[in-house]
Motif scaffolding. Structure first.
Motif, PDB file in Angstrom:
ATOM      1  N   ALA A   1      33.973  44.578  40.659  1.00 44.43           N
ATOM      2  CA  ALA A   1      34.379  45.047  39.358  1.00 44.43           C
ATOM      3  C   ALA A   1      33.502  44.167  38.151  1.00 44.43           C
ATOM      4  O   ALA A   1      32.428  43.767  38.683  1.00 44.43           O
ATOM      5  CB  ALA A   1      35.850  44.368  39.160  1.00 44.43           C
ATOM      6  N   GLY A   2      33.691  44.291  37.041  1.00 44.11           N
ATOM      7  CA  GLY A   2      32.648  43.852  36.034  1.00 44.11           C
ATOM      8  C   GLY A   2      33.188  42.392  35.671  1.00 44.11           C
ATOM      9  O   GLY A   2      32.276  41.926  35.005  1.00 44.11           O
ATOM     10  N   ARG A   3      34.323  41.996  36.284  1.00 49.48           N
ATOM     11  CA  ARG A   3      34.547  40.642  35.837  1.00 49.48           C
ATOM     12  C   ARG A   3      35.445  40.249  36.941  1.00 49.48           C
ATOM     13  O   ARG A   3      36.032  41.287  37.961  1.00 49.48           O
ATOM     14  CB  ARG A   3      35.329  40.523  34.707  1.00 49.48           C
ATOM     15  N   LYS A   4      35.835  38.961  37.062  1.00 46.89           N
ATOM     16  CA  LYS A   4      36.842  38.423  37.917  1.00 46.89           C
ATOM     17  C   LYS A   4      38.137  38.009  37.280  1.00 46.89           C
ATOM     18  O   LYS A   4      38.171  37.661  36.215  1.00 46.89           O
ATOM     19  CB  LYS A   4      36.074  37.004  38.765  1.00 46.89           C
ATOM     20  N   VAL A   5      39.247  38.127  37.971  1.00 44.40           N
ATOM     21  CA  VAL A   5      40.494  37.836  37.545  1.00 44.40           C
ATOM     22  C   VAL A   5      41.357  36.802  38.452  1.00 44.40           C
ATOM     23  O   VAL A   5      41.355  37.018  39.716  1.00 44.40           O
ATOM     24  CB  VAL A   5      41.344  39.119  37.278  1.00 44.40           C
ATOM     25  N   ALA A   6      41.616  35.670  38.082  1.00 38.43           N
ATOM     26  CA  ALA A   6      42.408  34.591  38.619  1.00 38.43           C
ATOM     27  C   ALA A   6      43.756  34.710  38.261  1.00 38.43           C
ATOM     28  O   ALA A   6      44.129  34.350  36.721  1.00 38.43           O
ATOM     29  CB  ALA A   6      41.787  33.485  38.429  1.00 38.43           C
TER      30      ALA A   6
END
Length: 202
Positions: A51-56
């Motif tokens: 993806a374009g970013r990471k999500v926590a």
């Protein structure tokens, strides 16, 4: 606006997306381990793979212990551009102010009872469980707008019912009194029929 069909959506829904990290309290523990927070910190140093970013996503954010909170605070203060944190909680007052002050807050509304009933009915149909409309209504009312709590109770009812769930079984499971008996007790009380009242209470 998730499409639910692309590779990204499918992997997120399946819990296999390499750029989504879920921190959840382990079974039997009262809090989220400090080591879990540190795992997130190590994971954040890597660039996104798909993806374009990471999500926590931190579930039960109020369960973060003090060391876990401290481990995340610096990153929350100045998060990398490719990182987004999501803290989920049903007890916002237990989340430390130091964490809240670094976040945008979104209060989600409780799910309407009709929506819960329809959702539980769909799950029962998928699981090939026979469940009465009254039982569904009792579960939805007891869930009090929480899908997670409702699903937990539905799962328990299915396990007890062995594939068939009725209203009487759900009442017993939830410790609810039969409404007809409550109305009968009220009627006897209004009439002043003490022997009948005592008989019903017994």
């Amino acid at each position: 606006d998730a499409c639910g069909t692309c590779a990204q959506c499918v992997r997120v829904a399946a819990g296999t997306h390499p750029d989504v990290f879920v921190v959840a309290r382990e079974e039997g523990r009262r809090d989220i381990r400090t080591e879990q927070a540190r795992e997130v910190m190590r994971w954040l140093t890597l660039r996104p793979l798909m993806a374009g970013r990471k999500v926590a996503l931190v579930e039960d954010a109020e369960r973060l212990n003090e060391h876990g909170q401290n481990a995340l605070l610096k990153t929350l203060e100045e998060p990398p551009e490719h990182v987004k944190f999501i803290f989920a909680t049903t007890e916002i007052r237990k989340v430390p102010v130091t964490v809240l002050s670094r976040c945008q807050r979104f209060d989600l509304k409780r799910v309407p009872m009709d929506t819960l009933v329809a959702h539980f009915a769909k799950i029962a149909e998928t699981e090939k469980v026979e469940i009465s409309p009254e039982a569904l209504a009792l579960l939805a009312r007891a869930a009090d707008g929480s899908v997670r709590d409702g699903l937990s109770m539905l799962d328990q009812a299915i396990a007890h019912g062995g594939g068939v769930v009725d209203a009487a079984q759900v009442r017993d499971m939830l410790g609810l009194a039969d409404r007809s008996r409550v109305l009968e007790l009220f009627e006897k009380t209004m009439k002043g029929d003490a022997p009948a009242m005592i008989s019903l209470l017994g």
